[in-house]
Design an enzyme around this catalytic site. Structure first.
Site, PDB file in Angstrom:
ATOM      1  CG  HIS A  22      -0.166   0.232   2.522  1.00 39.45           C
ATOM      2  ND1 HIS A  22       0.612  -0.745   3.106  1.00 39.45           N
ATOM      3  CD2 HIS A  22      -0.068   1.313   3.345  1.00 39.45           C
ATOM      4  CE1 HIS A  22       1.151  -0.281   4.226  1.00 39.45           C
ATOM      5  NE2 HIS A  22       0.758   0.964   4.396  1.00 39.45           N
ATOM      6  CB  CYS A  55      16.232  21.795 -16.044  1.00 35.78           C
ATOM      7  SG  CYS A  55      14.443  21.617 -16.246  1.00 35.78           S
TER       8      CYS A  55
END
Lengths: 333, 333
Positions: free
Chosen positions: A164, A197
């Protein structure tokens, strides 16, 4: 020689303590993996025991049986049936009513699976469920952040064996996330680019800490890992918010996460771990300076008093070595 | 009903999760306290085994025997014999050589003591030693912060049984501490007072979370405790830096810390814990907005994925209840 390293995105310093350095294989879990049954009659998440959880809010079915169930956490940290209200006592103590949502994503009907041992298609459905839930909360006026996380094993804070993960949707933007956003904004102001990035490009170019890379994702052991085998799964496409991606992208990252967790499972003998999807608050979902990613943290060491006082983690493994140890060749997936 | 609470000093939010709330006595450790010998021939910190540690840098003697020894950590996170040098790789990855000091304070010749079971005078000597070391580092040009901490028990990150604490002196100011200073500065700008001084006054006035109070100190379970039985020992006299206090003040706080740890030892059956002395960096030692204090954190719960992603801690005990449970009447000390 020990060294301080700084994570340029979080701005956190760590100490890489070479005096007490350990080799990657020193972290292999000695405990035997407990053999679990496919079905446990006492488990509230096993099929047939659906009455033991609150009614489901979402379900993925196949041939009349459920594959995934999403239910409110029986011991919810936040609850939806309360009015959002601020209060200040003695003009000093601030509190807000605990409005929000706390869900459990029951990932499979089978008691003895874990992401590492599931089929890629199964993990794909889990991540599509994450995305569906995330998107549904983005339009709620009183909510600001969604944290999706998985606790695997006792050392990672769960004693429930059935596979879970969890989701908490909250009205507040945590101070911790405010600070991360601030640091990322400053980097953007200084360099005109997203620090995540840039991290992706430079890690890819250097290659030293890359565990896996394909067209869309890079998996690294961060330069300033907070503990041995900390792993980041980063999408190359810039996006501040997990809720912005498409189903097909969710499926792609699911497969990469599964690949990495399988590798950890094999190479470290099923270590306890947490993973969490880091994503911007909803209102920053379009920002150019932030970038969503998934952090996987095997629980192999215990943060102690120094970490508590300084926020600086002492790590005893070199990310360059753990990356080499975990390395996944593209053919393997 | 669960609620968010904010610590006005750190600005961190926590969730007090009443749905899963537990009573104070639910946290009593079930494990039996291991009976240790007064002397362990294999222990590197026991008398007679002094050759098993690096040579001592400081010693407290009595009648020709040592009471306290300070030695460099055999597996130091930072080392003094290296030049302090910054380096940036690919104009992105920042590192600094691991210059600094990492000491172990061996608190007693007796293997089987802990602060909770020592005499007040013994703990007083330990805190005077902390202070002496702290002051000695304040004049070192290349150092900026000292963290003094104690890890007690396996869950708190140590497997060494012999009573000891540690000190790390470092050239960097951790980002975590920068953020704390920023938040405290903002409060000072808004209110013209130290947020910690205000917290002390208001907690004392309210009384709800006070564990102990005398002329010089207040001991509280913070309004926004990060976990059950988090405890702050706060000096009433404003001072940003632990290194500014006098020997007699060090001795006074030592006695209060001992009192609190004895109470935790008795009431929770010797729980594992960390404590840490929070103090300003040296250059902020005169600031009006910051305030040194000691944080004690029993390790009764495990932070998991949500804490990792949000920095928000979910706690399952009410500080008002744990304070009542721990309450120390002034006659007891």
């Amino acid at each position: 020689m020990p060294e301080f390293r700084q994570n340029r995105a979080t701005k956190n310093w760590v100490i890489v303590a070479t005096e007490r350095a350990r080799r990657p294989h020193d972290f292999i879990t000695a405990e035997e993996t407990k053999q679990l049954p496919e079905f446990d009659p006492k488990c509230p998440f096993c099929p047939g025991n659906e009455h033991m959880t609150p009614p489901e809010v979402l379900k993925v079915d196949k041939d009349g049986n459920w594959l995934i169930r999403v239910v409110p956490n029986k011991y919810s940290a936040l609850v939806p049936d309360v009015e959002l209200k601020r209060e200040t006592k003695f003009q000093f103590f601030r509190k807000i009513t605990g409005y929000g949502f706390h869900y459990v994503i029951i990932e499979s009907p089978k008691h003895n699976l874990t992401i590492a041992t599931m089929q890629p298609e199964e993990v794909c459905e889990i991540f599509k469920t994450y995305l569906k839930l995330y998107k549904s909360f983005m339009s709620e006026q009183n909510l600001n952040t969604v944290i999706i996380f998985r606790n695997n094993g006792k050392r990672a804070g769960t004693s429930l064996e059935h596979p879970h993960s969890q989701l908490i949707a909250s009205p507040i933007v945590p101070t911790h996330i405010r600070h991360l956003l601030e640091e990322a904004t400053r980097y953007y102001d200084d360099h005109g680019s997203c620090v995540f990035c840039d991290m992706i490009k430079i890690e890819s170019y250097s290659g030293e800490r890359v565990v896996y890379e394909d067209e869309d994702f890079i998996v690294i052991e961060p330069f300033a890992s907070v503990s041995p085998f900390e792993t980041w799964v980063m999408p190359k496409k810039h996006d501040a918010c997990f809720g912005n991606i498409t189903e097909s992208e969710a499926c792609k990252i699911a497969k990469v996460v599964r690949l990495v967790l399988s590798q950890l499972y094999e190479k470290l003998n099923n270590p306890d771990y947490n993973y969490v999807i880091h994503s911007s608050p909803f209102k920053d979902a379009g920002e150019e300076f932030y970038h969503w990613y998934i952090q996987i943290l095997p629980r192999l060491t215990i943060p102690a008093g120094f970490e508590l006082g300084s926020g600086v983690y002492i790590t005893t493994a070199l990310p360059e070595e753990t990356a080499k140890f975990l390395k996944i060749n593209k053919g393997e997936n």
